[in-house]
Design an enzyme around this catalytic site. Sequence first.
Site, mmCIF file in Angstrom:
data_model
loop_
_atom_site.group_PDB
_atom_site.id
_atom_site.type_symbol
_atom_site.label_atom_id
_atom_site.label_comp_id
_atom_site.label_asym_id
_atom_site.label_seq_id
_atom_site.Cartn_x
_atom_site.Cartn_y
_atom_site.Cartn_z
ATOM 1 N N GLY A 32 -6.494 5.027 2.139
ATOM 2 C CA GLY A 32 -6.166 6.439 2.266
ATOM 3 C C GLY A 32 -5.305 6.865 1.094
ATOM 4 N N HIS A 33 -5.938 7.290 0.014
ATOM 5 C CA HIS A 33 -5.233 7.621 -1.222
ATOM 6 C C HIS A 33 -5.147 9.133 -1.362
ATOM 7 C CE1 HIS A 33 -6.409 3.465 -3.090
ATOM 8 N NE2 HIS A 33 -5.636 3.367 -2.018
ATOM 9 N N THR A 34 -3.945 9.637 -1.323
ATOM 10 C CA THR A 34 -3.727 11.083 -1.318
ATOM 11 C C THR A 34 -3.605 11.627 -2.739
ATOM 12 O OG1 THR A 34 -2.560 10.889 0.788
ATOM 13 C CG2 THR A 34 -2.237 12.925 -0.464
ATOM 14 N N GLY A 75 0.828 -1.192 0.000
ATOM 15 C CA GLY A 75 0.000 0.000 0.000
ATOM 16 C C GLY A 75 0.865 1.245 0.000
ATOM 17 N N ASP A 76 0.208 2.391 -0.127
ATOM 18 C CA ASP A 76 0.900 3.694 -0.074
ATOM 19 C C ASP A 76 1.907 3.872 -1.210
ATOM 20 O OD1 ASP A 76 -0.407 4.304 2.447
ATOM 21 O OD2 ASP A 76 0.999 2.897 3.353
ATOM 22 N N GLU A 77 1.588 3.317 -2.380
ATOM 23 C CA GLU A 77 2.541 3.377 -3.488
ATOM 24 C C GLU A 77 2.285 4.543 -4.445
ATOM 25 O OE1 GLU A 77 1.355 -1.044 -2.841
ATOM 26 O OE2 GLU A 77 0.331 0.876 -3.163
ATOM 27 N N GLY A 78 1.156 5.221 -4.283
ATOM 28 C CA GLY A 78 0.823 6.306 -5.205
ATOM 29 C C GLY A 78 -0.376 6.000 -6.077
ATOM 30 N N GLY A 96 -3.510 6.830 -5.588
ATOM 31 C CA GLY A 96 -4.345 8.012 -5.754
ATOM 32 C C GLY A 96 -3.813 8.927 -6.838
#
Length: 408
Positions: free
Chosen positions: A49-51, A18-21, A23
């Site tokens: 949680g996609h920024t 996760g948190d790889e980009g 979003g």
Amino acid sequence: MTVRREAPVHAVIGAGYGDEGKGLATDALASRYGEAAVVVRANSGAQAGHTVVAPDGRRHVFHHVGSGSFAGASTFLGRRFVSNPMLIGGELAELALKDVLPRVVADARGLATTPYDVMLNQFVEQDRAGGRHGSCGIGFGETIERNLRPEFAFGLDALRDPAALVVVLDRIRREWVPARAARLGVPLDAERLELIGSDAVLRNYLDDAAAFLAAVDLVDGPRALPVDAPLIFENAQGLLLDQDRGAFPHVTRSNTGLRNVVEMCRELDADRIEVLYATRAYVTRHGAGPLAGELAEKPWPGIADRTNVPNPWQGTLRFALLDLDVLGAAIRADLDDADGVGVDHRLLVTCLDQIEGPARWTDGGALSSASPEALVQAAACRVGAGGSMVSTGPTRDHVSEASAIAAA
């Protein structure tokens, strides 16, 4: 008459923890199509949680709503997505303050989290203390577990009948919660029992359910989507957290790769998917579980992450160098789930702007050190990608073809 879908179908899949980009990638793809696009959430739930940072500086961390919303895309919540009526209202209100009013449509067969799922999730994680599994604490896994029992199961369509909903919620809090807590070895002291039995909690959930129905259009399945709409499947978490392939118990109760995407594509008569596998230029993990080659500190001191801040449920963000063996194995295994649907896959490497000096990664168990461009080329080669893209900043304007970066 069945109409084969001709419009483009994209999928954005995280290749790590996760948190790889994802979003950022979804926003970049959605910007190609604007309001015509539909972002499809086919797995996970509101713990995602996609920024996204819009070119004008607006920033949002997307949970329910698709990350293409700044670009004008609408959102479809598929049957494998778990909605949380207690949380979506806050997200929509936050987006409205940023002048974003997305249309959200959901498959009525999807599941809904209750406050009792959240309670069980948080009770068990609190009692695990230092042995936590890395949960986000919002009841996703417990929602899945509860719905395995027909007498306690309900889908989004049940939110339409408040009287019947009260009956099943009361059954859940009286029968399911004590039985599940006992199975998990979680003691229910007086304070916890008072919370579980609170009528105010139940009434608040009914209000949340009504607000959900006012904000989200329920439909009978994905065939309600316009046949000419470009689709962007925005997966959550990453391949290394897949419930069938990750390191149990430190996984999500979800298939994080192609499996759910292919399932929905078959419903939609779509026979080809353009998949973008995303990875950072290094590895992160937010939560408990194994992390091969874990570093004692950030691989580059300039790394900053405003989204994954330390919290009581997942602790502090952890780091490792990118391992091309792990990356390649994860993507190759996921491509096996294409199951006859045509797939063209590419690789997106994000956070290249955070590398100071040469890039470092591992390949065949050995440490490599060279330019960021060499890292991208080596990674794309290892995963057999038909091309690669990179991001050198936080907005869609920083996403480009890797060849353009190499030539710069």
